[in-house]
Motif scaffolding. Structure first.
Motif, short mmCIF file in Angstrom:
data_model
loop_
_atom_site.label_atom_id
_atom_site.label_comp_id
_atom_site.label_asym_id
_atom_site.label_seq_id
_atom_site.Cartn_x
_atom_site.Cartn_y
_atom_site.Cartn_z
N VAL A 62 -42.37 -38.54 15.64
CA VAL A 62 -43.51 -37.68 15.20
C VAL A 62 -43.30 -39.14 13.63
O VAL A 62 -44.10 -39.34 12.77
CB VAL A 62 -42.71 -36.33 14.28
N GLN A 63 -41.25 -38.97 13.19
CA GLN A 63 -41.06 -40.03 12.54
C GLN A 63 -42.26 -41.16 12.50
O GLN A 63 -42.38 -41.97 11.46
CB GLN A 63 -40.14 -40.23 12.40
N ARG A 64 -41.92 -41.92 13.95
CA ARG A 64 -42.18 -43.21 14.14
C ARG A 64 -43.95 -42.93 14.17
O ARG A 64 -44.23 -44.16 13.67
CB ARG A 64 -42.02 -43.87 15.75
N ARG A 65 -45.39 -42.26 14.81
CA ARG A 65 -46.29 -42.63 14.23
C ARG A 65 -46.76 -42.37 12.95
O ARG A 65 -47.75 -42.29 13.40
CB ARG A 65 -46.30 -41.74 15.84
N SER A 66 -46.07 -41.48 12.58
CA SER A 66 -46.77 -40.97 11.60
C SER A 66 -46.75 -41.32 10.13
O SER A 66 -45.62 -41.31 9.75
CB SER A 66 -46.48 -39.26 11.33
N LEU A 67 -47.67 -42.04 9.44
CA LEU A 67 -47.66 -42.55 8.67
C LEU A 67 -47.21 -41.58 7.24
O LEU A 67 -46.51 -42.07 6.35
CB LEU A 67 -48.97 -43.05 7.70
N VAL A 68 -47.55 -40.26 7.18
CA VAL A 68 -47.06 -39.55 6.06
C VAL A 68 -45.66 -39.33 6.28
O VAL A 68 -45.15 -39.68 5.02
CB VAL A 68 -47.75 -38.17 6.62
N SER A 69 -44.42 -38.88 7.43
CA SER A 69 -44.05 -38.64 7.50
C SER A 69 -43.55 -39.65 7.49
O SER A 69 -42.23 -40.25 6.46
CB SER A 69 -43.24 -38.50 9.35
N ARG A 70 -43.32 -41.29 7.64
CA ARG A 70 -42.52 -42.60 7.01
C ARG A 70 -42.93 -42.74 5.62
O ARG A 70 -41.57 -43.03 4.83
CB ARG A 70 -43.34 -44.00 8.05
N ALA A 71 -43.29 -41.76 4.83
CA ALA A 71 -44.00 -42.23 3.93
C ALA A 71 -43.28 -41.64 2.73
O ALA A 71 -42.07 -41.98 1.44
CB ALA A 71 -45.87 -42.12 3.37
N VAL A 72 -42.97 -40.53 3.50
CA VAL A 72 -41.97 -38.91 2.33
C VAL A 72 -40.74 -39.35 3.02
O VAL A 72 -39.64 -38.70 2.53
CB VAL A 72 -42.14 -37.51 2.50
N GLY A 73 -40.26 -40.50 4.11
CA GLY A 73 -38.99 -40.31 3.86
C GLY A 73 -38.22 -39.83 5.26
O GLY A 73 -37.45 -39.33 5.78
N GLY A 74 -39.62 -38.95 6.03
CA GLY A 74 -39.46 -38.34 7.06
C GLY A 74 -39.26 -36.70 6.98
O GLY A 74 -38.64 -36.09 5.53
N THR A 75 -40.29 -35.96 8.11
CA THR A 75 -40.29 -34.47 7.70
C THR A 75 -39.39 -34.13 8.61
O THR A 75 -39.59 -34.16 9.80
CB THR A 75 -41.72 -34.11 8.41
N ARG A 76 -38.58 -32.85 8.33
CA ARG A 76 -37.73 -32.61 9.06
C ARG A 76 -38.22 -31.42 9.93
O ARG A 76 -39.09 -30.72 9.42
CB ARG A 76 -36.53 -31.42 8.04
N ILE A 77 -37.88 -31.45 11.28
CA ILE A 77 -38.71 -30.86 12.14
C ILE A 77 -36.92 -29.73 12.88
O ILE A 77 -36.00 -29.95 12.93
CB ILE A 77 -39.19 -31.10 13.44
N VAL A 78 -37.51 -28.54 12.25
CA VAL A 78 -35.94 -27.04 12.85
C VAL A 78 -36.82 -26.26 13.55
O VAL A 78 -37.96 -26.18 13.89
CB VAL A 78 -35.55 -26.89 11.40
N MET A 79 -35.81 -25.70 14.32
CA MET A 79 -36.30 -24.00 14.94
C MET A 79 -36.04 -23.21 14.06
O MET A 79 -34.38 -23.14 13.22
CB MET A 79 -35.57 -24.63 16.75
N SER A 80 -36.76 -22.89 14.26
CA SER A 80 -36.72 -21.12 13.31
C SER A 80 -35.12 -20.58 14.43
O SER A 80 -34.78 -20.24 15.27
CB SER A 80 -37.13 -20.43 14.22
N PRO A 81 -34.39 -20.09 12.72
CA PRO A 81 -33.27 -18.50 13.38
C PRO A 81 -33.67 -17.67 13.15
O PRO A 81 -32.68 -16.35 13.64
CB PRO A 81 -32.58 -19.11 12.27
N LEU A 82 -34.86 -17.40 13.75
CA LEU A 82 -35.54 -15.91 12.94
C LEU A 82 -36.25 -15.13 14.95
O LEU A 82 -35.66 -14.25 15.34
CB LEU A 82 -36.39 -15.21 11.95
N GLY A 83 -35.99 -16.27 15.83
CA GLY A 83 -36.11 -15.20 16.80
C GLY A 83 -37.54 -15.24 17.30
O GLY A 83 -38.50 -15.41 16.42
N ARG A 84 -37.54 -14.37 17.79
CA ARG A 84 -39.01 -13.29 17.58
C ARG A 84 -38.86 -12.38 17.28
O ARG A 84 -39.44 -11.57 17.78
CB ARG A 84 -38.77 -12.19 20.07
N ASP A 85 -37.59 -12.04 16.59
CA ASP A 85 -38.34 -11.20 15.44
C ASP A 85 -39.43 -11.33 14.12
O ASP A 85 -39.41 -11.07 13.06
CB ASP A 85 -37.41 -10.87 14.61
N ALA A 86 -39.54 -13.12 14.19
CA ALA A 86 -40.03 -13.91 12.70
C ALA A 86 -42.04 -13.05 12.41
O ALA A 86 -41.67 -12.75 11.28
CB ALA A 86 -40.55 -14.96 12.85
N LYS A 87 -42.44 -13.09 13.49
CA LYS A 87 -43.61 -11.98 12.48
C LYS A 87 -43.45 -10.40 12.70
O LYS A 87 -43.98 -10.90 12.05
CB LYS A 87 -44.64 -12.73 13.83
#
Length: 390
Positions: free
Chosen positions: A349-374
């Motif tokens: 995503v960092q390599r292929r996204s123009l916006v991500s490169r412009a803002v210094g990289g969009t962070r992509i993380v996994m949810s800590p809330l698991g199946r309870d998020a909704k």
């Protein structure tokens, strides 16, 4: 939250201060009166009046902190009393319904869940079971909810909880908000499941400090919710978040929505099963165990999930280019993906996204809330009006 303006009437000012203080305790937890005064921009006498009033009503208590530092008398912590304001949270999924009574501060007081099958997935069956389970929770916990929040995997009109379409449930034109309000005896607020997942992550999860984020949820289908400038992005009529139905593969697989080549046909639960060589109706627990097993063998993960990760990255590039979030949170089955695969997708995503490169990289993380998020998001939806009436 800033203090009321000088033109505010005394009663309105007191109500504003009370609600602001309760929201601070509800979201961020116990703190001292001095901290409340600083964060809310109120003087100490005003804080004293508000806290004393809430304490007399049984909404908050004050206690000595369990961990003390330094000499002298420690400052008392102001704590919300969980049972002083309770909401009912309902998370309707394709395969299961989960419910919880949640107290102020986010404490889950009790919960109940049951599996859904094709014959028990009809709206009337679900509504009846929700009503019965709600009464069981009330009796068991000796509490009565003051608000109701409901999460549904579909296109939801937020004004009245009308379900225009929930393809994976097989629902069309269901007056869910009205029907639940009728059987439960108090207003039920209904929201799209991914939008409520985004709300949960923003209030209690990985995105507490993010003002612009996208939450992506993978179940049978794929949905998305966005927070822009610290506020939910809801679109016209509240219809937003069907990111799983953007076209990524013209002429691809048939989708539940009636189109072909939707993103969720390439990265939803059935696609993940196919990539792993499992039947598309493989139980969720078996699928998650298989994904966790791949973490120990990165080479096998690349072999089996290489194409899957390519489609996941392709969709994320489009989302990042369109919405420019500082953070993307992956929930449900996406959160069970091997860490190495998510890192590879992040790099793509960092390599292929123009916006991500412009803002210094969009962070992509996994949810800590698991199946309870909704479920957490449904509770926060219900608390929004409740905190102003406690």
């Amino acid at each position: 939250m800033s203090a009321p303006t000088s033109g505010t009437r005394p009663d309105d000012a007191r109500r504003h201060n009370r609600t602001a203080l309760l929201r601070r305790l509800h979201v961020d937890g116990p703190c001292t009166r001095a901290t409340l005064a600083t964060e809310l921009g109120l003087n100490r006498s005003t804080i004293k009046a508000v806290v004393d009033g809430l304490a007399e009503s049984g909404v908050v208590t004050e206690a000595v902190p369990t961990q003390r530092s330094g000499a002298g008398r420690p400052s008392l912590l102001v704590l919300p009393e969980p049972q002083s304001a309770v909401v009912l949270a309902v998370d309707i999924r394709v395969d299961q319904v989960a419910m919880a009574m949640v107290g102020i501060g986010g404490q889950i007081l009790g919960r109940h869940s049951w599996n859904l099958h094709r014959t028990t997935r009809l709206p009337g069956e679900v509504i009846t079971h929700v009503a019965e389970s709600a009464q069981l929770l009330r009796d068991e916990l000796a509490v009565t909810e003051q608000g109701i929040g409901v999460s549904v995997p579909g296109v939801v009109r937020r004004a009245d909880g009308w379900i225009h379409e929930a393809p994976n449930l097989g629902w069309r034109e269901v007056a869910l908000g009205q029907r639940l309000t009728s059987v439960l005896g108090r207003p039920a607020q209904v929201g799209n499941d991914a939008e409520l997942g985004a709300l949960a992550e923003h209030v209690r999860g990985a995105a507490r400090d993010a003002q612009d984020l996208v939450y992506l949820s993978a179940d049978v289908g794929v949905g998305g919710g966005a927070i822009a400038g610290g506020r939910p992005l809801r679109g016209t009529g509240g219809y937003v978040g069907e990111l799983g139905h953007m076209l990524v593969r013209p002429g691809g697989r048939d989708c539940f929505c009636g189109a072909q080549g939707c993103w969720e046909t390439e990265v939803g639960e059935p696609a993940l099963c196919r990539a792993l060589g499992l039947p598309e109706d493989t139980p969720r627990g078996v699928l998650v165990a298989e994904l966790r097993g791949l973490a120990a063998t990165p080479g096998r993960s690349d072999l089996l999930l290489g194409e899957f990760s390519g489609w996941l990255a392709a969709g994320l590039v489009t989302i990042v280019n369109m919405l420019a979030p500082e953070l993307v949170v992956l929930g449900d089955l996406f959160a069970a993906l091997p860490t190495a695969l998510v890192e590879k997708v992040r790099d793509d995503v960092q390599r292929r996204s123009l916006v991500s490169r412009a803002v210094g990289g969009t962070r992509i993380v996994m949810s800590p809330l698991g199946r309870d998020a909704k479920l957490v998001g449904a509770a926060e939806l219900a608390f929004e009006p409740v905190l102003g009436t406690v």
